[in-house]
Design an enzyme around this catalytic site. Structure first.
Site, PDB file in Angstrom:
ATOM      1  CE  LYS A 173      28.282  18.525  38.829  1.00 41.39           C
ATOM      2  NZ  LYS A 173      27.558  17.371  39.356  1.00 41.39           N
ATOM      3  N   GLY A 226      21.665  22.832  31.938  1.00 47.21           N
ATOM      4  CA  GLY A 226      21.045  22.767  33.263  1.00 47.21           C
ATOM      5  C   GLY A 226      20.108  23.941  33.451  1.00 47.21           C
ATOM      6  CB  THR A 228      17.626  29.832  33.869  1.00 51.25           C
ATOM      7  OG1 THR A 228      17.203  29.286  32.611  1.00 51.25           O
ATOM      8  CG2 THR A 228      17.884  31.314  33.694  1.00 51.25           C
ATOM      9  CB  THR A 230      23.049  26.254  37.544  1.00 49.74           C
ATOM     10  OG1 THR A 230      22.056  25.708  38.387  1.00 49.74           O
ATOM     11  CG2 THR A 230      24.393  25.685  37.901  1.00 49.74           C
ATOM     12  CD  GLU A 248      22.530  22.825  24.527  1.00 49.93           C
ATOM     13  OE1 GLU A 248      22.151  21.759  25.023  1.00 49.93           O
ATOM     14  OE2 GLU A 248      22.869  22.940  23.343  1.00 49.93           O
ATOM     15  CB  CYS A 282      15.026  21.547  28.286  1.00 50.55           C
ATOM     16  SG  CYS A 282      15.865  20.665  26.965  1.00 50.55           S
ATOM     17  CD  GLU A 383      12.756  24.567  33.186  1.00 53.19           C
ATOM     18  OE1 GLU A 383      13.624  24.821  34.034  1.00 53.19           O
ATOM     19  OE2 GLU A 383      13.015  24.071  32.078  1.00 53.19           O
TER      20      GLU A 383
END
Ligand code: NAD
Length: 479
Positions: A173, A226, A228, A230, A248, A282, A383
């Site tokens: 996805k 994605g 943190t 999620t 990650e 990131c 972030e």
């Protein structure tokens, strides 16, 4: 208008519900297509296809798998310009960046893992006087790959390439915000005759499609890149099922600049590490720590360079394109307001940028540099994932290590010094999965990639990814 479709069992299809989501071009602020708003039924169909394809895919020879993955890589390469334009249109990034980085790196991912599976060794352990152990690393089955919007095809292939190379079949996805190049990849699958059901791509929302992939008992492992928040939800669900998971996640990376660095090299790279891809990588260094002796010199020169960066239409030679969406633009601007409330001083930038001409409704943010904030304030802890950096002075090695390590994240760090001993000392003490000395974002695909603390669990890259995507079995034979 572009109509993206799911790719399930080698067939292009709409969501069963026929429902769609809008696809927006962030540099124009307008809708240019649609994607399926898929549901759990679409995911289940994809999982069934992947299950059915697994027995024949897992027994292919290394050479056959190599050839098929290489065909995907070559298929992208043959349509390079189309992929570049699609990535830029979907994400807002400058076309030159997609051409230099995103699409070539996606191709490299496929080539690299096509070859890695041929060189992936099995260990054996001799138990003296008793027998021999050997270790099998076998494909897991159906695996789920979920990727974000910032480096769409690059991170999508970073997941699917090792998953497929290791002999698994995949339900993948891409982000619903940037699904276009994953869709183009499914058209490459069709062109090159990639076997049906081996790679299935289901489009739609994370809370529906992503969640259905994670929750399915037939999906044996999840590789996720994605945010943190999620990642935490996915981790909880996987823990319930004892499902293998690789995460990650976000970062708040320190860029540590000592007074004995190569100033010119550091300056040129720091401009890149701060603002490449609108700061939406990131690995970007969003907290810049500068040794006090050179703080004023750094600040003056850095601001001069940032003010020369051009922002605007990503189809032209600008340095900085659009951020990915209207919501994300408001999130970034919200953080700039928070910086002011927390006592920060905006040295340059700080506002939405409105280009003249066709991009006037696009989502652009000026590259922004802020100083005067403590290292523990929200702006230096959370972030932002946009073109915003903070400058923080420091005096000693101990002080900068302690400030650099003070966030919940631990993804990447850059250290600038010409003193080799100091570089090794600081690298050892920094809590992050990746450390660059006197450079940024140099990637060798054989090396372990991933973060500590809330930046993730596990490592991908090279044989680490091959290990993640295989089940390990030890066999002992008595003499
Ligand atoms: P996100 O977490 O919102 O979404 C990532 C993907 O997960 C998307 O495909 C989304 O649809 C899906 N998703 C959302 N909710 C889900 C759920 N409940 N279950 C399953 N899937 C779900 O992240 P994003 O905003 O797309 O990406 C930005 C984030 O990604 C940043 O935090 C960035 O630091 C991080 N990132 C990390 C790395 C890394 O290698 N560590 C690389 C790139 C981006």
């Amino acid at each position: 208008m572009i109509a993206i479709q799911n790719y399930i069992n080698g067939q292009f299809q709409a969501a069963r519900s026929r429902s769609t989501l809008e696809l927006k071009n962030p540099s124009l602020g307008s809708v240019y297509g649609s994607l399926p708003d898929s549901d759990v039924e679409d995911v289940l169909e994809a999982i069934q296809a992947a299950k059915a394809a697994f027995p024949s895919w897992k027994v292919l020879s290394f050479e056959q798998r190599f050839d098929l993955l290489l065909k995907l890589a070559n298929g992208i390469e043959a349509r390079m310009q189309e992929f570049v334009e699609a990535e830029s249109m979907d994400n807002g990034k400058p076309q030159w960046l997609a051409a230099q980085s995103d699409i070539p790196r996606a191709i490299s991912n496929l080539k690299f893992f096509a070859s890695a599976q041929m060189n992936f060794p099995s260990e054996s352990h001799h138990t003296p006087g008793q027998g021999l152990n050997y270790t099998l690393r076998q494909p897991i089955g159906v695996v789920g790959c979920i990727s974000p919007w910032n480096l769409p095809l690059y991170l999508f292939t970073w997941k699917i390439a090792p998953a497929l190379a290791a002999g698994n079949t995949v339900v993948a996805k891409p982000s619903e915000i940037t699904p276009y190049t994953a869709f183009l990849l499914s058209t490459v699958c069709e062109e090159v005759g990639f076997p049906k059901g081996v790679l299935n791509i289901v489009h739609g929302l994370g809370g529906k499609v992503g969640q259905a992939i994670v929750e399915s008992k037939d999906v044996k492992a999840i590789a996720f890149t994605g945010g943190t928040v999620t990642g935490r939800a996915i981790n909880i669900e996987c823990a319930k099922q004892f499902k293998k998971v690789s995460l990650e996640l976000g970062g708040k990376n320190p860029n540590i600049i000592f007074d004995d660095c190569d100033f010119e090299d550091m300056m040129a790279t720091t401009v890149r590490s701060s603002f490449t891809n609108q700061g939406q990588i990131c690995l970007c260094g969003s907290r810049i720590f500068i040794q006090k002796i050179i703080y004023d010199k750094f600040k003056t020169e850095f601001i001069q360079r940032i003010q020369k960066l051009t922002v605007g239409n990503p189809a032209t030679e600008v340095n900085i394109g659009a951020v990915v969406s209207e919501d994300h633009m408001h999130k970034i601007l919200g953080y700039i307001e928070l910086a002011k409330e927390e006592g920060g001083k905006i040295l340059t930038g700080g506002k939405r940028f409105v280009p003249k001409g066709e991009c006037e409704n696009g989502y652009f943010v000026e590259p922004t540099v802020i100083e005067g904030l403590g290292h523990l304030c929200r702006l230096n802890q959370e972030e932002i994932f946009g073109p915003v950096v903070t400058l923080i002075p420091f005096e000693t090695e101990d002080e900068v290590v302690s400030m650099a390590n003070s966030t919940p994240y631990g993804l990447a760090c850059t250290i600038w010094t010409e003193n080799g001993k100091k570089a090794h000392r600081v690298a050892e003490r920094i809590d992050s999965g990746i450390v660059w000395v006197n450079t940024w974002m140099v990637r060798d695909l054989r090396t372990p990639f991933g973060g500590m603390k809330e930046s993730g669990i596990g490592r991908e890259g090279g044989f680490e990814a091959m290990r993640f995507f295989t089940e390990t079995k030890n066999v002992f034979i008595k003499y």
